[in-house]
Design a protein around this motif. Structure first.
Motif, PDB file in Angstrom:
ATOM      1  N   LEU A  91       0.828  -1.204   0.000  1.00  0.00           N
ATOM      2  CA  LEU A  91       0.000   0.000   0.000  1.00  0.00           C
ATOM      3  C   LEU A  91       0.864   1.255   0.000  1.00  0.00           C
ATOM      4  CD1 LEU A  91      -2.786  -0.995   2.566  1.00  0.00           C
ATOM      5  CD2 LEU A  91      -3.045  -0.749   0.098  1.00  0.00           C
ATOM      6  N   ALA A  92       1.943   1.241   0.784  1.00  0.00           N
ATOM      7  CA  ALA A  92       2.846   2.398   0.811  1.00  0.00           C
ATOM      8  C   ALA A  92       3.496   2.612  -0.556  1.00  0.00           C
ATOM      9  CB  ALA A  92       3.913   2.200   1.887  1.00  0.00           C
ATOM     10  N   ARG A  93       3.897   1.511  -1.196  1.00  0.00           N
ATOM     11  CA  ARG A  93       4.528   1.602  -2.506  1.00  0.00           C
ATOM     12  C   ARG A  93       3.573   2.188  -3.554  1.00  0.00           C
ATOM     13  NH1 ARG A  93       4.980  -3.682  -3.580  1.00  0.00           N
ATOM     14  NH2 ARG A  93       2.968  -3.548  -4.671  1.00  0.00           N
ATOM     15  N   ASP A  94       2.298   1.801  -3.493  1.00  0.00           N
ATOM     16  CA  ASP A  94       1.322   2.212  -4.506  1.00  0.00           C
ATOM     17  C   ASP A  94       0.498   3.420  -4.068  1.00  0.00           C
ATOM     18  OD1 ASP A  94       2.205  -0.031  -5.867  1.00  0.00           O
ATOM     19  OD2 ASP A  94       0.548  -1.299  -5.177  1.00  0.00           O
ATOM     20  N   ARG A  95       0.938   4.112  -3.017  1.00  0.00           N
ATOM     21  CA  ARG A  95       0.117   5.162  -2.417  1.00  0.00           C
ATOM     22  C   ARG A  95      -0.342   6.229  -3.408  1.00  0.00           C
ATOM     23  NH1 ARG A  95       2.937   5.955   1.761  1.00  0.00           N
ATOM     24  NH2 ARG A  95       4.502   7.147   0.645  1.00  0.00           N
ATOM     25  N   GLU A  96       0.547   6.759  -4.187  1.00  0.00           N
ATOM     26  CA  GLU A  96       0.174   7.866  -5.070  1.00  0.00           C
ATOM     27  C   GLU A  96      -0.873   7.429  -6.086  1.00  0.00           C
ATOM     28  OE1 GLU A  96       1.005  10.882  -4.341  1.00  0.00           O
ATOM     29  OE2 GLU A  96       2.151  10.017  -2.677  1.00  0.00           O
ATOM     30  N   LEU A  97      -0.727   6.235  -6.627  1.00  0.00           N
ATOM     31  CA  LEU A  97      -1.731   5.714  -7.559  1.00  0.00           C
ATOM     32  C   LEU A  97      -3.066   5.530  -6.851  1.00  0.00           C
ATOM     33  CD1 LEU A  97      -2.498   4.509 -10.310  1.00  0.00           C
ATOM     34  CD2 LEU A  97      -1.690   2.292  -9.469  1.00  0.00           C
ATOM     35  N   ILE A  98      -3.039   4.985  -5.645  1.00  0.00           N
ATOM     36  CA  ILE A  98      -4.266   4.754  -4.886  1.00  0.00           C
ATOM     37  C   ILE A  98      -4.980   6.072  -4.594  1.00  0.00           C
ATOM     38  CG2 ILE A  98      -5.140   4.037  -2.635  1.00  0.00           C
ATOM     39  CD1 ILE A  98      -2.951   1.852  -2.652  1.00  0.00           C
ATOM     40  N   LEU A  99      -4.238   7.057  -4.096  1.00  0.00           N
ATOM     41  CA  LEU A  99      -4.850   8.329  -3.714  1.00  0.00           C
ATOM     42  C   LEU A  99      -5.424   9.072  -4.903  1.00  0.00           C
ATOM     43  CD1 LEU A  99      -2.330   9.645  -1.026  1.00  0.00           C
ATOM     44  CD2 LEU A  99      -4.462   8.390  -0.693  1.00  0.00           C
ATOM     45  N   GLY A 100      -4.920   8.804  -6.092  1.00  0.00           N
ATOM     46  CA  GLY A 100      -5.445   9.452  -7.291  1.00  0.00           C
ATOM     47  C   GLY A 100      -6.715   8.823  -7.816  1.00  0.00           C
ATOM     48  N   GLN A 101      -7.136   7.709  -7.236  1.00  0.00           N
ATOM     49  CA  GLN A 101      -8.307   6.998  -7.748  1.00  0.00           C
ATOM     50  C   GLN A 101      -9.403   6.825  -6.707  1.00  0.00           C
ATOM     51  OE1 GLN A 101      -6.561   3.303  -9.105  1.00  0.00           O
ATOM     52  NE2 GLN A 101      -5.833   4.197 -11.031  1.00  0.00           N
ATOM     53  N   LEU A 102      -9.348   7.567  -5.636  1.00  0.00           N
ATOM     54  CA  LEU A 102     -10.312   7.382  -4.551  1.00  0.00           C
ATOM     55  C   LEU A 102     -11.677   7.975  -4.896  1.00  0.00           C
ATOM     56  CD1 LEU A 102      -8.201   8.185  -1.357  1.00  0.00           C
ATOM     57  CD2 LEU A 102      -8.666   5.966  -2.409  1.00  0.00           C
ATOM     58  N   ASP A 103     -12.725   7.312  -4.450  1.00  0.00           N
ATOM     59  CA  ASP A 103     -14.088   7.827  -4.532  1.00  0.00           C
ATOM     60  C   ASP A 103     -14.571   8.029  -3.103  1.00  0.00           C
ATOM     61  OD1 ASP A 103     -16.764   8.391  -4.812  1.00  0.00           O
ATOM     62  OD2 ASP A 103     -17.172   6.777  -6.244  1.00  0.00           O
TER      63      ASP A 103
END
Length: 448
Positions: free
Chosen positions: A143-155
């Motif tokens: 999750l830490a590694r993919d954080r920026e991608l995750i935060l850019g796709q939140l609903d």
């Protein structure tokens, strides 16, 4: 969000060695989350329990627990997507550690390595879950590694439980519900009601003033350490909660019953404005807290520990801040989303109707009342007033006017009610935006 990176890999001390910095606070945060989700206890009630943690750690505990509850829908969705086989039953602490760990690496400005390292320690300390320490390490690092991608796709709608999401979309539409959910994901500011000179106190405390005259602080720290607390110059009160009492107008010298009064923010407003206030609450313990607040503020009020349904006497005005589902306060009290349900709304609405039916008996002819709830549910607001008018011909709506005081206009509905939404007062800094969701109606008892 710029996060501190992982430290270089190395041998980690065993759980039997000295406690790592931050471990006790994160363990306590897990206990708070479990108290809410597993034992159905209000977050503030658990936070009030004695602890040996210092002020900094207590603040960290609250931040982790509250943010985990605030973002729980998103966190669970992300964890489920990375746990192909799910988690075994009977390991509640494992899921809690994963939830609070995910909260830290995704949403809080804390070092990733500390969050993951301590999460692994907490799992290892659980005899039943220690075999999942490696999984915990892998999931949280991922999750830490993919954080920026995750935060850019939140609903933001993911963070609302289904029962609440469906109700709000039906009442306010999907776009407004998404805006409400988005601001509720942000730690709220601290609002203060001051006795006098809001602009001066805002400068003194490093804050700003809201359009309606509250003082707003961000990252205020310990409330009791703030300038003006000990001398009783102000009290904590959300900007929306400060509006209903003002709808009674000039109250100097008037006899007012404040029903369901504790902890006393509106009581203080009325007393500070010169009213003779009787604060009514059925909880003697809560009234003790109200009395302590009035002592600090140097305000004199009468208190009556009784059920408002049995209160006797008549008053020039009544303020009824009825017990409600509190869905308008989710930003500051995210446990509400997980402790309340549609069934609770129905039960509370029945009690609110009984309280409203007392107004005609408690008011002198021509007397005014303000009914309010910190709820976004129409059954606890507009529908309550419609029901009262159909039951009691003595009562009528006294429409709220948009020009009664500064900042009120955006919240006055076409029917003359007050309705604030958490998404109001947009700001470039989300931490400075918004206010609680409130409903208020002003009523008048017709002359005999």
């Amino acid at each position: 969000m710029t996060k501190r990176p992982f430290r270089p890999a190395g041998r980690r001390p065993s759980p039997k060695q000295a406690s790592a910095p931050g471990l006790a606070a994160r363990r306590r945060a897990c206990e708070l989350v479990e108290a809410v989700l597993l034992r159905r206890r209000p977050l503030d009630e658990v936070l009030d329990e004695p602890t040996e943690l210092d002020a900094a750690d207590r603040a960290l505990v609250r931040k982790i627990a509250a943010t985990t509850l605030r973002r729980l829908g998103t966190i669970d969705r992300l964890l489920d997507s990375r746990l192909a086989k799910g988690l075994p039953d009977g390991l509640p602490r494992l899921r809690t550690v994963l939830r609070t760990g995910a909260c830290q690496v995704l949403f809080l400005d804390l070092a990733d390595y500390a969050a993951v390292d301590i999460a692994v320690r907490l799992v290892e300390a659980d005899r039943k879950a220690r075999g999942f320490a490696g999984l915990t390490n892998a999931v949280l690092r991922g999750l830490a590694r993919d954080r920026e991608l995750i935060l850019g796709q939140l609903d933001p709608l993911d963070d609302l439980p289904a029962w609440l999401r469906q109700r709000w979309i039906a009442a306010y539409g999907e776009a407004e519900t998404r805006a409400i959910a988005a601001i509720q994901a942000v730690e709220p500011p601290l609002d203060l009601t001051v006795k006098a000179d809001a602009e001066g106190w805002a400068r003194r405390l490093g804050g700003t003033t809201t359009p309606t005259g509250s003082v707003r602080l961000v990252d205020a720290g310990q409330v009791t350490a703030l300038d003006g607390f000990s001398e009783g110059a102000w009290w904590v009160q959300d900007a929306a909660a400060a509006l209903p009492a003002r709808l009674l107008g000039d109250v100097a010298g008037r006899r007012i019953a404040d029903l369901c009064a504790a902890p006393g923010g509106k009581t203080a407003q009325l007393a500070a404005a010169g009213a003779t206030v009787t604060a009514v609450d059925r909880s003697a313990r809560r009234l003790e807290r109200l009395a302590a607040n009035m002592d600090r503020l140097g305000l004199a009020v009468a208190v009556e520990a009784t059920d408002a349904l049995t209160l006797t006497g008549t008053f020039d005005a009544v303020l009824l801040d009825a017990a409600c589902s509190a869905t308008g306060t989710v930003r500051g009290h995210p446990d509400v989303m997980h402790l309340k349900s549609a069934a609770d709304v129905e039960g509370l609405a029945r009690m609110q109707a009984r309280l409203l039916d007392r107004l005609g008996d408690l008011l002198v002819p021509g007397g005014r009342a303000v009914y309010c709830t910190c709820s976004l549910e129409p059954e606890e607001g507009e529908q309550q007033i419609a029901g009262l008018l159909g039951r009691d011909a003595r009562m009528a709506v006294d429409p709220i006017r948009s020009d009664e005081f500064a900042g009120l206009a955006p919240f006055v509905t076409p029917d003359g009610f007050l309705r604030t939404l958490p998404s109001a007062w947009s700001h470039a800094e989300p931490a400075r935006a918004g206010l609680d969701g409130f409903f208020a109606a002003r009523l008048i008892r017709r002359p005999d």
